[in-house]
Write an enzyme that holds these catalytic residues in place. Structure first.
Site, PDB file in Angstrom:
ATOM      1  N   TYR A 124       0.732  -1.368  -0.134  1.00 32.83           N
ATOM      2  CA  TYR A 124      -0.001  -0.011   0.040  1.00 32.83           C
ATOM      3  C   TYR A 124       1.021   1.162   0.016  1.00 32.83           C
ATOM      4  O   TYR A 124       0.436   2.395   0.324  1.00 32.83           O
ATOM      5  CB  TYR A 124      -1.020  -0.053   1.370  1.00 32.83           C
ATOM      6  CG  TYR A 124      -1.852  -0.753   1.130  1.00 32.83           C
ATOM      7  CD1 TYR A 124      -2.487  -1.967   0.103  1.00 32.83           C
ATOM      8  CD2 TYR A 124      -3.284  -1.030   2.042  1.00 32.83           C
ATOM      9  CE1 TYR A 124      -3.392  -2.880   0.268  1.00 32.83           C
ATOM     10  CE2 TYR A 124      -4.004  -1.936   2.164  1.00 32.83           C
ATOM     11  CZ  TYR A 124      -4.286  -2.819   1.067  1.00 32.83           C
ATOM     12  OH  TYR A 124      -5.196  -3.517   1.234  1.00 32.83           O
ATOM     13  N   LYS A 171       4.175 -14.261   4.427  1.00 33.59           N
ATOM     14  CA  LYS A 171       4.236 -15.244   3.369  1.00 33.59           C
ATOM     15  C   LYS A 171       5.673 -15.185   2.817  1.00 33.59           C
ATOM     16  O   LYS A 171       6.040 -15.230   1.781  1.00 33.59           O
ATOM     17  CB  LYS A 171       3.419 -14.685   2.251  1.00 33.59           C
ATOM     18  CG  LYS A 171       3.001 -15.790   0.957  1.00 33.59           C
ATOM     19  CD  LYS A 171       2.131 -16.791   1.507  1.00 33.59           C
ATOM     20  CE  LYS A 171       2.185 -17.942   0.251  1.00 33.59           C
ATOM     21  NZ  LYS A 171       1.143 -18.794   0.587  1.00 33.59           N
ATOM     22  N   ASP A 204      -2.308 -18.110   4.215  1.00 38.44           N
ATOM     23  CA  ASP A 204      -3.149 -18.833   4.028  1.00 38.44           C
ATOM     24  C   ASP A 204      -3.544 -19.768   4.967  1.00 38.44           C
ATOM     25  O   ASP A 204      -4.807 -20.110   5.326  1.00 38.44           O
ATOM     26  CB  ASP A 204      -2.630 -19.485   2.566  1.00 38.44           C
ATOM     27  CG  ASP A 204      -1.505 -19.917   2.412  1.00 38.44           C
ATOM     28  OD1 ASP A 204      -0.553 -19.609   3.595  1.00 38.44           O
ATOM     29  OD2 ASP A 204      -0.921 -20.499   1.362  1.00 38.44           O
ATOM     30  N   ASP A 228      -5.124  -5.846   6.208  1.00 33.37           N
ATOM     31  CA  ASP A 228      -6.462  -5.448   5.640  1.00 33.37           C
ATOM     32  C   ASP A 228      -7.393  -6.462   5.440  1.00 33.37           C
ATOM     33  O   ASP A 228      -8.686  -6.351   5.953  1.00 33.37           O
ATOM     34  CB  ASP A 228      -6.102  -4.675   4.545  1.00 33.37           C
ATOM     35  CG  ASP A 228      -7.163  -3.660   3.851  1.00 33.37           C
ATOM     36  OD1 ASP A 228      -8.364  -3.611   4.877  1.00 33.37           O
ATOM     37  OD2 ASP A 228      -7.256  -2.976   2.771  1.00 33.37           O
TER      38      ASP A 228
END
Ligand code: NAI
Length: 336
Positions: A124, A171, A204, A228
């Site tokens: 972002y 991740k 995940d 988010d």
């Protein structure tokens, strides 16, 4: 002395729910002088900018703001007022407590999670280019400084609020350098807090675990993008965006806001649920040291929600925004 607070009504349902909050604060006897400022579309119409200088000056002066939602146009147009505010004021923490509330229909009834999201960088950062026609790129920025600040803030919060465990979500198996840096910095900071358990999970797998059994988590710490997404997922575990508060906090300033958007489908119809913005305003009251008033309003809200008589349409009730607020004010006055 009255607290000086910047009030950003925003657009869509923003003006209706901020007005509800102003009435409730008043009924609870909290002395606040609201400094009303525009952001988003109303500000563009008036000043040609989604975050005008007068708004930034107001927050810099008052240190604290309460913000309604503002429209962000998808895929084109002006930069999000939310992202601009967070970056200009260095509001590097996004805090979302996610807690089950009796009477609010939800999938689980004992969720008590605190989600901390890094608020200023990651994907972002707003660095996007068209490399060549047909190829776009967005750059994910992770710095050691921001990763360190947010990890330290999370551990300090855990200590202060009696939290036992922080799960760092990443991740780093794929994004070895960027998420790798976020993870390694967290592990370094964790060494200074042996009293708080520190673990990490790949995003995940975490999403699946959260949906199956949210009770295994206490605090989550995430980068901007995953934060988010996962914080909205978590809101869905306790009844949705209409009941979850949010705060953007930096070293000097704090902006409190609901996590939902402008709800254009119900704007101007007196149907919006002000619960989320009210809960955000309670975080603000605690930040201002108004613990007694915050507790009184919180108890009144919980009682009214648990009775189920005064729910807004999104929670299966029949109340308008005004009726919900009137009933809450009656409950608060009965405790004055
Ligand atoms: P949204 O949160 O505005 O609405 C999603 C659904 O939830 C709609 O059906 C809406 O009616 C309902 N809803 C949301 N808040 C509610 C409330 N307080 N009471 C009752 N029902 C409520 O999300 P959407 O439609 O994706 O976004 C609309 C606009 O809001 C977009 O321009 C988006 O960029 C902006 N937005 C602004 C945010 C902010 O300023 N912090 C955060 C999220 C979205």
């Amino acid at each position: 002395m009255a607290h000086q607070v910047t009030l950003i009504p925003g657009d869509g349902i923003g003006p209706e729910i901020t007005e509800a909050v102003v009435r409730v604060m008043d009924a609870a006897g909290v002395d606040i002088e609201w400094d009303r400022q525009e952001a988003g579309i109303p500000a563009i119409q008036e000043y040609g900018k989604s975050v005008p200088d007068s708004l930034l000056e107001s927050i810099r002066r008052n240190k604290v703001a309460l913000k309604g939602p503002v429209t962000t146009i998808v895929g084109k147009g002006f930069r999000s007022a939310n992202v601009t505010l967070r970056q200009k004021l260095d509001l590097y923490v996004n805090l979302r407590p996610v807690k089950s509330i009796g009477g609010v229909p939800s999938r689980y009834d004992k969720v008590d999670l605190v989600i901390v999201r890094e608020n200023t960088e990651d994907l972002y950062s707003g660095i996007e280019n068209i490399v060549t026609p047909g190829v776009a790129q967005a750059i994910k920025v992770v710095t050691e400084r921001a990763s360190h600040l947010i990890a330290k803030w999370a551990f300090e919060y855990a200590r202060e609020h009696g939290r036992k465990k922080i799960t760092l979500v990443h991740k780093a198996n794929i994004m070895k350098m960027s998420d790798g840096l976020f993870l390694r910095t967290f592990e370094e900071v964790a060494k200074d807090y042996p009293d708080i358990e520190a673990e990490d999970k790949i995003v995940d797998a975490l999403c699946m675990h959260l949906v199956m059994d949210p009770s295994q988590y206490d605090m989550l710490l995430l980068g901007n993008l995953f934060g988010d997404i996962v914080s909205d997922l978590a809101a869905g575990l306790v009844g949705g965006l209409g009941v979850v508060p949010g705060a953007n906090i930096g070293t000097e300033y704090a902006v409190f806001e609901a996590v939902h958007g402008t709800a254009p489908d119900i704007a101007g119809k007196d149907l919006a649920n002000p619960t989320a913005l009210l809960f955000s305003a309670l975080l603000m009251l605690r930040h201002l040291g108004e613990h007694e008033a915050a507790q009184k309003i919180w108890k009144s809200m919980v009682v009214n929600l648990a009775m189920g008589h005064h729910l807004t349409h999104d929670l299966g009730g029949k109340c308008s925004t005004t009726e919900y607020t009137d009933e809450l004010i009656k409950e608060i006055r009965s405790r004055n």
